[in-house]
Motif scaffolding. Structure first.
Motif, mmCIF file in Angstrom:
data_model
loop_
_atom_site.group_PDB
_atom_site.id
_atom_site.type_symbol
_atom_site.label_atom_id
_atom_site.label_comp_id
_atom_site.label_asym_id
_atom_site.label_seq_id
_atom_site.Cartn_x
_atom_site.Cartn_y
_atom_site.Cartn_z
ATOM 1 N N UNK A 56 0.582 -1.247 -0.514
ATOM 2 C CA UNK A 56 -0.265 -0.090 0.004
ATOM 3 C C UNK A 56 1.156 1.314 0.141
ATOM 4 N N UNK A 57 1.258 2.453 -0.884
ATOM 5 C CA UNK A 57 1.500 3.722 -0.771
ATOM 6 C C UNK A 57 0.517 4.272 -0.890
ATOM 7 N N UNK A 116 -1.357 -2.648 -3.632
ATOM 8 C CA UNK A 116 -0.808 -3.611 -5.147
ATOM 9 C C UNK A 116 -0.733 -4.559 -4.469
ATOM 10 N N UNK A 117 -0.970 -6.303 -5.387
ATOM 11 C CA UNK A 117 -0.700 -7.139 -5.252
ATOM 12 C C UNK A 117 -0.379 -7.847 -6.094
ATOM 13 N N UNK A 118 0.371 -9.247 -5.715
ATOM 14 C CA UNK A 118 1.417 -10.203 -7.018
ATOM 15 C C UNK A 118 0.718 -10.067 -7.868
ATOM 16 N N UNK A 119 0.849 -10.897 -8.908
ATOM 17 C CA UNK A 119 -0.381 -11.205 -10.647
ATOM 18 C C UNK A 119 -1.617 -10.072 -10.561
ATOM 19 N N UNK A 120 -1.849 -9.606 -10.497
ATOM 20 C CA UNK A 120 -3.548 -8.081 -9.824
ATOM 21 C C UNK A 120 -3.051 -7.314 -10.360
ATOM 22 N N UNK A 121 -3.972 -6.449 -11.191
ATOM 23 C CA UNK A 121 -3.256 -4.493 -11.498
ATOM 24 C C UNK A 121 -3.819 -4.379 -10.648
ATOM 25 N N UNK A 132 -12.690 -6.533 0.713
ATOM 26 C CA UNK A 132 -11.429 -8.361 1.505
ATOM 27 C C UNK A 132 -10.620 -7.681 2.265
ATOM 28 N N UNK A 133 -10.757 -8.086 3.040
ATOM 29 C CA UNK A 133 -9.819 -7.469 4.693
ATOM 30 C C UNK A 133 -8.394 -7.755 4.428
ATOM 31 N N UNK A 134 -7.091 -7.236 4.005
ATOM 32 C CA UNK A 134 -6.156 -7.521 4.603
ATOM 33 C C UNK A 134 -5.505 -6.829 5.756
ATOM 34 N N UNK A 135 -4.594 -7.792 6.526
ATOM 35 C CA UNK A 135 -3.551 -6.539 7.381
ATOM 36 C C UNK A 135 -2.226 -6.852 7.572
ATOM 37 N N UNK A 136 -1.309 -5.771 8.245
ATOM 38 C CA UNK A 136 0.047 -5.804 7.982
ATOM 39 C C UNK A 136 0.469 -4.267 8.538
ATOM 40 N N UNK A 137 1.609 -4.082 8.569
ATOM 41 C CA UNK A 137 2.863 -3.313 8.848
ATOM 42 C C UNK A 137 2.488 -1.885 8.395
#
Length: 113
Positions: free
Chosen positions: A38-39, A48-53, A105-110
């Motif tokens: 995420x930017x 962004x995710x690998x292999x996705x627009x 879709x939910x994503x968690x990170x730092x």
């Protein structure tokens, strides 16, 4: 004469005003399992995710919550909590926990790089 002084006074003090603050640095966050990035900059929020627009939305007005910042767009919602975070794959400690919801879709990170 008084009229001239009234017109010149603001011009004199304008030189004493502090310079505008610099633009905020881009905010970067990431997650693992699945990998994502995420930017947030002054113009866009980009997920962004690998292999996705990439999914890009205009950067909305930030909401200052009690624990951090919140960004809400039509497709991307970001909740930044100022609390130490480990990405689970390295020994690196980040200053923020980040939750991102993209198209439901939910994503968690730092974040806070």
């Amino acid at each position: 004469m008084k009229r001239l002084a009234v017109l010149l006074l603001p011009a004199l003090f304008a030189g004493c005003a502090p310079p505008p603050p610099p633009h905020a640095a881009p905010y970067h966050a990431l997650g693992t399992e699945p990998f994502w990035n995420l930017l947030i900059d002054e113009h866009d929020v980009t997920f962004t995710q690998p292999d996705a627009q990439p999914i890009r939305q205009r950067t909305p007005q930030v909401i200052h919550g009690f624990a951090g910042e919140i960004y809400q767009t039509s497709r991307i919602n970001v909740n930044i909590v100022h609390a130490r975070c480990s990405d689970g794959m390295s020994d690196r400690i980040y200053p923020d926990k980040v939750q991102v919801t993209v198209d439901g879709h939910r994503f968690e990170g730092c974040g806070g790089l």
